[in-house]
Motif scaffolding. Structure first.
Motif, short mmCIF file in Angstrom:
data_model
loop_
_atom_site.label_atom_id
_atom_site.label_comp_id
_atom_site.label_asym_id
_atom_site.label_seq_id
_atom_site.Cartn_x
_atom_site.Cartn_y
_atom_site.Cartn_z
N GLU A 1 0.83 -1.21 0.00
CA GLU A 1 0.00 0.00 0.00
C GLU A 1 0.86 1.25 0.00
O GLU A 1 0.54 2.24 -0.66
N SER A 2 1.96 1.21 0.78
CA SER A 2 2.83 2.38 0.83
C SER A 2 3.41 2.68 -0.55
O SER A 2 3.52 3.85 -0.95
N LEU A 3 3.75 1.65 -1.30
CA LEU A 3 4.29 1.84 -2.64
C LEU A 3 3.33 2.56 -3.57
O LEU A 3 3.74 3.30 -4.46
N SER A 4 2.03 2.37 -3.33
CA SER A 4 1.04 2.91 -4.26
C SER A 4 0.33 4.16 -3.76
O SER A 4 -0.37 4.83 -4.53
N SER A 5 0.51 4.52 -2.47
CA SER A 5 -0.28 5.66 -1.96
C SER A 5 0.49 6.68 -1.15
O SER A 5 0.08 7.84 -1.05
N ALA A 6 1.63 6.32 -0.53
CA ALA A 6 2.37 7.26 0.31
C ALA A 6 3.08 8.30 -0.55
O ALA A 6 3.54 8.01 -1.65
N LEU A 7 3.13 9.53 -0.05
CA LEU A 7 3.77 10.64 -0.76
C LEU A 7 4.88 11.24 0.09
O LEU A 7 4.78 11.29 1.32
N ASP A 8 5.93 11.72 -0.57
CA ASP A 8 6.98 12.45 0.13
C ASP A 8 6.54 13.88 0.40
O ASP A 8 5.73 14.44 -0.36
N VAL A 9 7.09 14.50 1.44
CA VAL A 9 6.79 15.90 1.72
C VAL A 9 7.69 16.84 0.91
O VAL A 9 7.35 18.00 0.70
N GLN A 10 8.83 16.33 0.45
CA GLN A 10 9.77 17.16 -0.30
C GLN A 10 9.09 17.77 -1.54
O GLN A 10 8.35 17.08 -2.26
N ASN A 11 9.31 19.05 -1.74
CA ASN A 11 8.78 19.82 -2.88
C ASN A 11 7.27 20.04 -2.84
O ASN A 11 6.71 20.57 -3.79
N LYS A 12 6.63 19.67 -1.74
CA LYS A 12 5.22 19.99 -1.59
C LYS A 12 5.08 21.42 -1.07
O LYS A 12 5.97 21.95 -0.39
N HIS A 13 3.96 22.04 -1.39
CA HIS A 13 3.69 23.42 -0.97
C HIS A 13 2.79 23.39 0.27
O HIS A 13 1.73 22.74 0.27
N ILE A 14 3.20 24.10 1.30
CA ILE A 14 2.48 24.09 2.57
C ILE A 14 2.10 25.51 2.99
O ILE A 14 2.92 26.42 2.96
N GLY A 15 0.84 25.69 3.36
CA GLY A 15 0.36 26.97 3.85
C GLY A 15 0.32 26.97 5.36
O GLY A 15 -0.38 26.16 5.96
N VAL A 16 1.10 27.86 5.98
CA VAL A 16 1.13 27.97 7.44
C VAL A 16 0.23 29.14 7.82
O VAL A 16 0.55 30.30 7.54
N ILE A 17 -0.89 28.83 8.48
CA ILE A 17 -1.87 29.85 8.84
C ILE A 17 -1.66 30.23 10.30
O ILE A 17 -2.09 29.53 11.22
N GLY A 18 -0.96 31.34 10.51
CA GLY A 18 -0.61 31.78 11.85
C GLY A 18 0.89 31.75 12.01
O GLY A 18 1.48 30.69 12.26
N MET A 19 1.54 32.90 11.85
CA MET A 19 3.00 32.93 11.88
C MET A 19 3.52 33.55 13.16
O MET A 19 4.37 34.45 13.16
#
Length: 342
Positions: free
Chosen positions: A155-173
């Motif tokens: 399942e991990s081979l077919s569904s898990a994603l890396d966080v690298q290069n993903k875009h993240i919105g931080v709400i509250g800095m």
């Protein structure tokens, strides 16, 4: 010789405050230890008893004497009419303040501070939840525990994603959001935030902000949301942030977006979140806070495949508790400007 300021200390400093620091603090102030067996007894002491001439109150945590009444969230609201005219400052252990009567304190001219000793700990839990949401870690742990080692691998081979290069919105800095932004940037994520004068002041100051950490700013949260693969809430709770993530905003998100909340549960409409999971809009969730905690939505508890749940432990570590206590004493010390000649 100047008269010492009287300070009411709620909570046991033992194990939290360095003994030498506590000894110095207790020397410079006339310290009254909270040991009231009922709330009424506490309020009477504030009105005309042992605490009727205090200059400050410092709440070091929850560890009051076993026979004493607890001082929980909202305690300033309950005690407001009993606070003496001499009271100038309150330092409250912890990050949250939405249950306290800040407006009433301002009217009375009583300064209110929180401690932020759990910023790093809370941000780290946020980073963990982000990774867990992209990699489906909670699901694979459950599969392993139920004897499905090899199925979990497949399942991990077919569904898990890396966080690298993903875009993240931080709400509250604030302190937590800034710490989390640095952590996830180190993982290779691209950080987005809503533009604020306070944010500009921070990220344009090379002393306060690492020059290599770039943040893409957006004019509004509604412009940010469609651009990111993950949204993490690190904002304080207020009327303005109530259900900040609403049914309408979930509909404008990327398909498969990850949602993380380490702020306050009421910042997000949990029913709308569950609907968005069912609709395939939200692909993974990590929560440390809940809309009606300690009660957890049955719908969230049922969604074991896509949701990681923690019991509001973000800032609860031994190290964080010690930082909170140190900050509490430092803040009240700075405000009262102790007289070292006493």
């Amino acid at each position: 010789m100047s008269r010492k300021n009287k300070v009411l200390v709620i909570g046991n400093p033992g194990g939290l405050v360095d003994p030498d620091h506590w000894e110095r603090f207790a020397t410079y102030y006339d310290v009254i230890q909270y040991d009231f067996e009922s709330q009424d007894e506490f309020h009477e002491a504030l009105s005309y008893g042992s605490c009727s001439e205090i200059s400050g109150i410092v709440r070091l945590g929850l560890r009051t004497p076993p026979t004493a009444a607890n001082v929980g969230q909202g305690w300033t609201r309950l005690a407001m009419k009993h606070f003496p005219l001499t009271l100038r400052v309150i330092v409250n252990f912890g990050h949250g303040f939405e249950e306290e009567d800040i407006e009433g304190l301002n009217i009375r001219g009583i300064k209110f501070y929180n401690s932020c000793g759990g910023s790093e700990s809370t941000a780290t839990i946020g980073t963990y939840l982000i990774i867990a949401a992209f990699r489906n870690l909670s699901r694979y742990e459950r599969m392993l525990r139920s004897g499905q080692f090899l199925p979990a691998l497949r399942e991990s081979l077919s569904s898990a994603l890396d966080v690298q290069n993903k875009h993240i919105g931080v709400i509250g800095m604030g302190a937590i959001g800034q710490t989390l932004a640095m952590q996830v940037a180190a993982l290779g994520m691209h950080v987005h935030a809503v533009d604020r004068p306070s944010l500009r002041t921070i990220i344009e100051d090379p002393v306060k902000w690492p020059g290599q950490l770039k943040i893409q700013v957006h004019d509004t949260i509604d412009l940010l949301i469609p651009q990111v693969d993950c949204i993490v809430l690190t904002c304080p709770y207020s009327t303005e942030t109530h259900h900040l993530l609403s049914r309408e905003r979930f509909q404008s998100m990327k398909k498969g977006v990850r949602i993380i909340n380490i702020a306050r549960g009421k910042c997000m409409d949990e029913e709308a979140l569950c609907e968005a999971i069912d609709q395939g809009i939200v692909g993974g969730v990590g929560l440390d806070v809940y809309e009606n905690e300690p009660q957890i939505s049955a719908r969230l508890l049922e969604k074991q495949d896509s949701v990681t749940l923690l019991p509001h432990v973000g800032g609860l570590t031994v190290d964080a508790m010690a930082k909170h206590a140190q900050i509490c004493l430092d803040k009240i010390d700075k405000y009262l400007s102790r007289d070292k000649s006493t």
